[in-house]
Write a protein that holds these residues in place. Structure first.
Motif, PDB file in Angstrom:
ATOM      1  N   VAL A 222       0.833  -1.202   0.000  1.00  0.00           N
ATOM      2  CA  VAL A 222       0.000   0.000   0.000  1.00  0.00           C
ATOM      3  C   VAL A 222       0.864   1.247   0.000  1.00  0.00           C
ATOM      4  O   VAL A 222       0.633   2.195  -0.765  1.00  0.00           O
ATOM      5  N   ARG A 226       1.102   4.128  -2.992  1.00  0.00           N
ATOM      6  CA  ARG A 226       0.825   5.538  -2.682  1.00  0.00           C
ATOM      7  C   ARG A 226       2.005   6.422  -3.063  1.00  0.00           C
ATOM      8  O   ARG A 226       1.828   7.533  -3.572  1.00  0.00           O
ATOM      9  N   GLY A 232      -2.246   7.484  -4.535  1.00  0.00           N
ATOM     10  CA  GLY A 232      -3.088   6.310  -4.708  1.00  0.00           C
ATOM     11  C   GLY A 232      -3.514   6.099  -6.146  1.00  0.00           C
ATOM     12  O   GLY A 232      -3.553   7.034  -6.961  1.00  0.00           O
ATOM     13  N   SER A 236      -7.920  -0.042  -9.273  1.00  0.00           N
ATOM     14  CA  SER A 236      -7.093  -1.134  -8.786  1.00  0.00           C
ATOM     15  C   SER A 236      -7.856  -2.440  -8.921  1.00  0.00           C
ATOM     16  O   SER A 236      -9.056  -2.506  -8.650  1.00  0.00           O
ATOM     17  N   ASN A 248      -5.298  -4.842   0.079  1.00  0.00           N
ATOM     18  CA  ASN A 248      -4.251  -3.959  -0.452  1.00  0.00           C
ATOM     19  C   ASN A 248      -4.763  -3.147  -1.630  1.00  0.00           C
ATOM     20  O   ASN A 248      -4.427  -1.964  -1.783  1.00  0.00           O
ATOM     21  N   SER A 249      -5.573  -3.777  -2.474  1.00  0.00           N
ATOM     22  CA  SER A 249      -6.126  -3.076  -3.634  1.00  0.00           C
ATOM     23  C   SER A 249      -6.996  -1.899  -3.194  1.00  0.00           C
ATOM     24  O   SER A 249      -6.867  -0.785  -3.726  1.00  0.00           O
ATOM     25  N   LEU A 251      -7.039  -0.335  -0.163  1.00  0.00           N
ATOM     26  CA  LEU A 251      -6.284   0.659   0.619  1.00  0.00           C
ATOM     27  C   LEU A 251      -5.317   1.454  -0.248  1.00  0.00           C
ATOM     28  O   LEU A 251      -4.923   2.565   0.130  1.00  0.00           O
ATOM     29  N   GLY A 252      -4.937   0.909  -1.403  1.00  0.00           N
ATOM     30  CA  GLY A 252      -4.005   1.613  -2.278  1.00  0.00           C
ATOM     31  C   GLY A 252      -4.659   2.603  -3.226  1.00  0.00           C
ATOM     32  O   GLY A 252      -3.970   3.214  -4.049  1.00  0.00           O
TER      33      GLY A 252
END
Length: 345
Positions: A222, A226, A232, A236, A248-249, A251-252
């Motif tokens: 993540v 970023r 970001g 994703s 992760n997808s 949150l990124g």
């Protein structure tokens, strides 16, 4: 015909001799020339899909030649080179009438709802609606990847993600679907970040157009996304199907970004926790993507013909039908670089 058959879930499949299929009135029988080994087939063998009746022949990524046609089929003839989406529409429900066969209310899937393509022959239903003609210049091993991995990635990137030039797109998981998504997103002008645990797959992702690669075994995924994107990703994709890659997808993403869930999450992962504060507070969009309807293949094949897309680069090992049982059972432990395709029957 020779075919791969399993009689119990999680029990080693065997190559056996079975009766040849006959076409339904609305269907065809294909002589299978190539069929991919996909993680979805592994899910079927594990018993994660409730639609499967035993004994069962798996396989849903296929290409071949029409060997027999049903009496009601009008668009196809014996000898035609074709492939098929892994989701076959019924042609009668409200979703099919709206052109959304990928979410048909009565959908059938070779290798799931009926016997599939790990065999010399396979029966396919509603042929006039679901079959797709193949360019003469496309080899069958490449064509076999279109029905699931490549077409699924095309819809996820182009139709669901609506990716545009200049956007940052993160692809989590660089198996067959993920590498396809990398190539397609790069072809429409996005800046693509590939994420995986395998350096060989990340190297191939760079060759296919990724501008950056993140090894999840060595980096804070993540944080790395970023930093690379300065805030970001716009879009994703979880192309693997695991709670970690899904999280992760999400949150990124930057605020108001889109998460596309492509990889299946079944069995113990069927109901994962999601980071709801991020989703609500930053107005994140969550979208599923499930295959692609036959009538959309033209746009994808036009990009292949123009040279903007080259799915042949994603074909990995070519194996025999006798090697398929071991390849199927190993899918969750190891995935080769590129798609493993059965080409010898």
């Amino acid at each position: 015909m020779k075919a791969v058959l399993f009689e119990k879930f999680q029990q080693a499949p065997k190559v056996v001799t079975l009766d040849d299929p006959t076409p339904a009135p609305h269907g065809v029988v294909l002589k299978v020339e190539a069929t991919g080994v996909c993680r979805s087939d592994w899910h079927a063998w594990m018993g994660h899909d409730g639609d499967i009746d035993l004994p069962h022949v798996p396989g849903h990524e296929l290409a071949g030649v029409v060997a027999a046609i049903g009496k009601d089929v009008t668009r196809w003839k014996v000898g035609d080179r074709v492939t098929v989406p892994f989701i076959c529409g019924c042609g009668s429900c409200s979703e099919c009438h709206a052109g959304q066969q990928q979410v048909c209310l009565n959908q059938e899937q070779p290798g799931f709802t009926h016997w599939g393509s790990f065999a010399e022959y396979v029966g396919l239903h509603q042929a006039d609606l679901n079959l797709v003609a193949l360019p003469e210049t496309m080899d069958f091993a490449t064509a076999a990847s279109l029905g699931c991995r490549f077409a699924t990635a095309f819809r996820a990137v182009v139709d669901q993600g609506r990716v545009s030039a200049g956007q940052w797109v993160a692809v989590h998981g660089c198996g067959g679907v993920g590498l396809s998504a990398v190539m397609i997103a790069a072809a429409v002008g996005a800046n693509v970040i590939a994420v995986d645990l395998d350096e060989a797959k990340l190297a191939l992702a760079r060759q296919l157009g990724a501008v950056a690669a993140v090894n999840g075994a060595e980096a804070d995924v993540v944080g790395a996304i970023r930093d690379i994107t300065r805030g970001g990703a716009h879009v994703s994709l979880d192309a693997l199907g695991h709670p970690v890659t899904m999280t992760n997808s999400i949150l990124g993403l930057r605020p108001r970004g889109k998460h596309i869930q492509v990889g299946l999450m079944l069995g113990d992962h069927a109901a994962p926790a999601v980071p709801m504060p991020k989703i609500v507070g930053q107005e994140i969009e969550l979208l599923g993507s499930h295959g692609m309807q036959a009538h959309r293949y033209g746009a994808m094949l036009d990009m292949v013909a123009s040279g903007k897309l080259d799915p042949s680069r994603l074909v990995g090992e070519r194996i025999s039908l006798e090697q398929a049982p071991e390849a199927l059972m190993a899918m969750d432990r190891f995935q080769s670089v590129g798609a493993t395709v059965i080409t010898r029957f």
